[in-house]
Design a protein around this motif. Sequence first.
Motif, PDB file in Angstrom:
ATOM      1  N   ALA A 155       0.830  -1.210   0.000  1.00 49.24           N
ATOM      2  CA  ALA A 155       0.000   0.000   0.000  1.00 49.24           C
ATOM      3  C   ALA A 155       0.859   1.251   0.000  1.00 49.24           C
ATOM      4  N   ALA A 156       1.956   1.228   0.787  1.00 50.26           N
ATOM      5  CA  ALA A 156       2.850   2.393   0.841  1.00 50.26           C
ATOM      6  C   ALA A 156       3.527   2.618  -0.512  1.00 50.26           C
ATOM      7  N   LYS A 157       3.926   1.535  -1.170  1.00 51.73           N
ATOM      8  CA  LYS A 157       4.562   1.654  -2.483  1.00 51.73           C
ATOM      9  C   LYS A 157       3.586   2.222  -3.503  1.00 51.73           C
ATOM     10  N   SER A 158       2.341   1.709  -3.479  1.00 52.02           N
ATOM     11  CA  SER A 158       1.329   2.201  -4.407  1.00 52.02           C
ATOM     12  C   SER A 158       1.027   3.674  -4.164  1.00 52.02           C
ATOM     13  N   HIS A 159       0.950   4.061  -2.895  1.00 55.49           N
ATOM     14  CA  HIS A 159       0.682   5.462  -2.563  1.00 55.49           C
ATOM     15  C   HIS A 159       1.832   6.357  -3.021  1.00 55.49           C
ATOM     16  N   ALA A 160       3.067   5.889  -2.815  1.00 59.38           N
ATOM     17  CA  ALA A 160       4.230   6.681  -3.224  1.00 59.38           C
ATOM     18  C   ALA A 160       4.268   6.844  -4.744  1.00 59.38           C
ATOM     19  N   GLU A 161       3.942   5.773  -5.473  1.00 64.02           N
ATOM     20  CA  GLU A 161       3.934   5.865  -6.933  1.00 64.02           C
ATOM     21  C   GLU A 161       2.849   6.828  -7.422  1.00 64.02           C
ATOM     22  N   ALA A 162       1.661   6.748  -6.797  1.00 64.97           N
ATOM     23  CA  ALA A 162       0.578   7.655  -7.185  1.00 64.97           C
ATOM     24  C   ALA A 162       0.950   9.102  -6.867  1.00 64.97           C
ATOM     25  N   LEU A 163       1.590   9.301  -5.718  1.00 64.82           N
ATOM     26  CA  LEU A 163       1.996  10.657  -5.338  1.00 64.82           C
ATOM     27  C   LEU A 163       3.055  11.194  -6.294  1.00 64.82           C
ATOM     28  N   GLN A 164       4.010  10.343  -6.670  1.00 63.59           N
ATOM     29  CA  GLN A 164       5.054  10.756  -7.605  1.00 63.59           C
ATOM     30  C   GLN A 164       4.457  11.097  -8.964  1.00 63.59           C
ATOM     31  N   ARG A 192       1.413  12.180  -9.488  1.00 66.77           N
ATOM     32  CA  ARG A 192       0.681  13.436  -9.353  1.00 66.77           C
ATOM     33  C   ARG A 192       1.636  14.626  -9.336  1.00 66.77           C
TER      34      ARG A 192
END
Length: 202
Positions: free
Chosen positions: A79-88, A90
């Motif tokens: 979940a943290a990896k997915s969130h970081a990728e989505a944030l990057q 954006r």
Amino acid sequence: MIHRIFAADAARFVRDAEGSAGGGNAPAAAPEPATFSTDYVRELRAENKGYRLKASEFEQKLKAAEAAVAQHVAAAEAAAKSHAEALQKRVSELQDGFHQRLIDAELKAGSIAAGLAHPDFLTLIDKSAVSVDADGAVQVPTDFWSGVKASLPHLFTATGADKGTTSNPAAAPKPAPSTVKHVSEMSAEEYAAAEAALLKQR
């Protein structure tokens, strides 16, 4: 007679001496081994079996807890990896949009000196050669507008030199160097004035 009495006494003395010697050095009897009843032994075995079962049950629960923890950790990491990728992604989109606005503002200001007939024509111009450097400054190639004029001349207003109406038969004088500032170099007032000038041309 006296001889027989003496012999009997001697024999008795010998027997008494042997009896005294044998009685003093006789080994002590070995103690009998302790014994437990069958019921007591059965109880001990049942108790030992109960401890083994509890230990096995505890080990299984421990393994299940470790597996659950590992599963939760893996899910949290995913979940943290997915969130970081989505944030990057954006952040990259926002940065690209900001750079595009900088480029549009720079070209809008430069279009005034270039003689672009209308600011809306900027949407028809290929801007791929224009970029934004690491410091946030817009980099416009020196031959950018001349190239646009050559490929899309109908988007520009004709100057006197372009129409050939100059009174001097000699070659038209070279235009003075452009004094148009880059958007990154303009103050807020200068940018507002340049934008107002573009709007008046509509």
